[in-house]
Write a protein that holds these residues in place. Structure first.
Motif, short mmCIF file in Angstrom:
data_model
loop_
_atom_site.label_atom_id
_atom_site.label_comp_id
_atom_site.label_asym_id
_atom_site.label_seq_id
_atom_site.Cartn_x
_atom_site.Cartn_y
_atom_site.Cartn_z
N PHE A 18 122.49 78.76 10.47
CA PHE A 18 122.87 80.05 11.03
C PHE A 18 123.37 79.93 12.47
CE2 PHE A 18 120.45 81.45 7.41
CZ PHE A 18 121.16 82.56 6.98
N VAL A 19 123.27 78.75 13.03
CA VAL A 19 123.87 78.47 14.34
C VAL A 19 125.10 77.57 14.16
CG1 VAL A 19 123.54 77.43 16.60
CG2 VAL A 19 121.67 78.72 15.54
N ALA A 20 124.94 76.54 13.33
CA ALA A 20 126.00 75.53 13.19
C ALA A 20 127.28 76.10 12.58
CB ALA A 20 125.49 74.36 12.35
N TYR A 21 127.17 76.83 11.48
CA TYR A 21 128.38 77.30 10.81
C TYR A 21 129.10 78.40 11.60
CZ TYR A 21 126.90 74.47 6.85
OH TYR A 21 126.53 73.42 6.05
N PRO A 22 128.38 79.39 12.14
CA PRO A 22 129.08 80.35 13.02
C PRO A 22 129.72 79.68 14.23
CG PRO A 22 127.00 81.28 12.31
CD PRO A 22 127.01 79.85 11.87
N ALA A 23 129.04 78.66 14.80
CA ALA A 23 129.62 77.95 15.95
C ALA A 23 130.87 77.19 15.53
CB ALA A 23 128.59 77.00 16.55
N ALA A 24 130.85 76.57 14.36
CA ALA A 24 132.03 75.84 13.88
C ALA A 24 133.20 76.79 13.64
CB ALA A 24 131.68 75.08 12.60
N ALA A 25 132.91 77.92 13.00
CA ALA A 25 133.97 78.91 12.77
C ALA A 25 134.48 79.47 14.09
CB ALA A 25 133.44 80.04 11.88
N GLY A 26 133.56 79.67 15.05
CA GLY A 26 133.97 80.15 16.37
C GLY A 26 134.85 79.15 17.09
N ALA A 27 134.57 77.86 16.90
CA ALA A 27 135.40 76.82 17.52
C ALA A 27 136.82 76.86 16.95
CB ALA A 27 134.77 75.45 17.29
N ALA A 28 136.92 77.03 15.63
CA ALA A 28 138.25 77.13 15.01
C ALA A 28 138.98 78.37 15.53
CB ALA A 28 138.11 77.20 13.49
N PHE A 29 138.26 79.48 15.66
CA PHE A 29 138.86 80.70 16.20
C PHE A 29 139.38 80.47 17.62
CE2 PHE A 29 138.02 84.26 19.10
CZ PHE A 29 138.95 85.19 18.62
N ALA A 30 138.58 79.78 18.45
CA ALA A 30 138.99 79.54 19.84
C ALA A 30 140.27 78.70 19.90
CB ALA A 30 137.86 78.82 20.58
N ALA A 42 143.44 84.91 13.72
CA ALA A 42 142.38 83.90 13.83
C ALA A 42 141.02 84.52 13.56
CB ALA A 42 142.41 83.26 15.22
N LEU A 43 140.79 85.74 14.03
CA LEU A 43 139.53 86.43 13.79
C LEU A 43 139.34 86.70 12.30
CD1 LEU A 43 137.23 87.53 15.69
CD2 LEU A 43 138.30 89.77 15.41
N ALA A 44 140.42 87.13 11.63
CA ALA A 44 140.35 87.38 10.19
C ALA A 44 140.11 86.08 9.43
CB ALA A 44 141.64 88.05 9.72
N ALA A 45 140.80 85.01 9.84
CA ALA A 45 140.60 83.71 9.18
C ALA A 45 139.18 83.21 9.39
CB ALA A 45 141.61 82.70 9.73
N MET A 46 138.63 83.43 10.58
CA MET A 46 137.24 83.04 10.83
C MET A 46 136.30 83.82 9.93
SD MET A 46 135.02 83.43 14.34
CE MET A 46 134.91 85.20 14.08
N ALA A 47 136.57 85.12 9.76
CA ALA A 47 135.75 85.94 8.87
C ALA A 47 135.82 85.42 7.44
CB ALA A 47 136.22 87.40 8.93
N PHE A 66 140.98 77.31 9.43
CA PHE A 66 142.34 76.79 9.64
C PHE A 66 143.20 76.99 8.40
CE2 PHE A 66 140.61 74.67 13.36
CZ PHE A 66 141.69 74.69 14.22
N ARG A 67 142.63 76.77 7.23
CA ARG A 67 143.41 76.91 5.99
C ARG A 67 143.85 78.36 5.77
NH1 ARG A 67 140.42 73.23 1.32
NH2 ARG A 67 140.89 71.20 2.26
N ALA A 68 143.01 79.29 6.13
CA ALA A 68 143.32 80.70 5.87
C ALA A 68 144.26 81.29 6.92
CB ALA A 68 142.03 81.52 5.83
N PHE A 69 144.35 80.66 8.07
CA PHE A 69 145.11 81.25 9.18
C PHE A 69 146.57 81.58 8.84
CE2 PHE A 69 147.86 80.79 12.91
CZ PHE A 69 147.38 81.84 13.69
N PRO A 70 147.35 80.67 8.22
CA PRO A 70 148.76 81.00 7.96
C PRO A 70 148.94 82.28 7.16
CG PRO A 70 148.38 78.66 7.62
CD PRO A 70 147.03 79.29 7.79
N GLN A 71 148.10 82.50 6.17
CA GLN A 71 148.19 83.71 5.35
C GLN A 71 147.95 84.96 6.20
OE1 GLN A 71 145.26 83.89 2.24
NE2 GLN A 71 145.52 86.09 1.96
N TYR A 72 146.92 84.89 7.05
CA TYR A 72 146.61 86.06 7.88
C TYR A 72 147.65 86.25 8.99
CZ TYR A 72 142.11 86.55 5.56
OH TYR A 72 141.12 86.75 4.63
N TRP A 73 148.22 85.18 9.47
CA TRP A 73 149.27 85.30 10.49
C TRP A 73 150.47 86.05 9.92
CZ3 TRP A 73 150.56 85.61 15.28
CH2 TRP A 73 151.89 85.44 15.67
#
Length: 200
Positions: A18-30, A42-47, A66-73
């Motif tokens: 509950f710390v590691a995965y949100p932090a990893a997703a937050g790093a991708a968002f950043a 990026a926020l939608a892809a992180m979600a 990262f994989r979801a980002f192009p679709q949301y962009w």
């Protein structure tokens, strides 16, 4: 003693998730937000990455973001431009009003802060709706976000409180506000939107 330690490992590892995965997703968002106007997709892809972890146990939150980002962009770049412009105008107004001492400025400042808070709630809820239903439309995500963020005063207050507290409480962790500041509120919004919460 050995048996106690062995039985405690699964619980400890589950809590660390509950710390590691949100932090990893937050790093991708950043990383994805370095484009400035890319923050909303990026926020939608992180979600989406966090929802995959919540619903399916997929621990690749960083990669899935990262994989979801192009679709949301493709779906959200216009919305992101408008939201970024609105945020810049609000920030400029607030800074300008903070530098003035006339009595009427307090009313305008309170209004600007209220609008900013509403936008924060909306975009957190919007990202959660987009992450839950990646095949949806911007209109559908907007309707869902309005219901999620403003359909209940308690829920909206909780989302806003999560944004503020996630930033403040993560200050003790290096890069904490950057990694956990966006992911914890979105994770809470995903939890609120989970249909299983509303089934008896």
């Amino acid at each position: 003693m050995q048996a106690t330690l062995s039985s405690g490992w699964p619980t400890l590892l589950r809590r660390l998730e509950f710390v590691a995965y949100p932090a990893a997703a937050g790093a991708a968002f950043a990383v994805l937000s370095l484009g400035v106007v890319t923050w909303l997709p990026a926020l939608a892809a992180m979600a989406y990455g966090l929802q995959r972890w919540r619903a399916e146990g997929d621990g690749r939150a960083f990669v899935m973001t990262f994989r979801a980002f192009p679709q949301y962009w493709r779906a959200l770049w216009r919305h992101a431009l408008v939201s970024t412009a609105a945020g810049v105008v609000l920030a400029a107004n607030i800074v300008h009003l903070l530098g003035r001492s006339e009595p009427w400025t307090f009313v305008l400042l309170a209004a600007q802060v209220g609008i900013a808070a509403a936008l924060v709630i909306h975009h957190v809820a919007f990202a959660a709706e987009a992450g839950r239903t990646p095949g949806g439309t911007v209109r559908g995500w907007t309707r869902g976000a309005l219901a999620l963020g403003f359909g209940s005063a308690a829920r909206g207050t909780a989302l806003l409180g999560a944004v503020v507290s996630a930033v403040l409480l993560s200050l003790v962790v290096p890069l904490g506000p950057l990694l956990l500041g966006p992911s914890i509120p979105v994770l809470l919004a995903l939890s609120f939107a989970d249909p299983r919460r509303h089934t008896p």
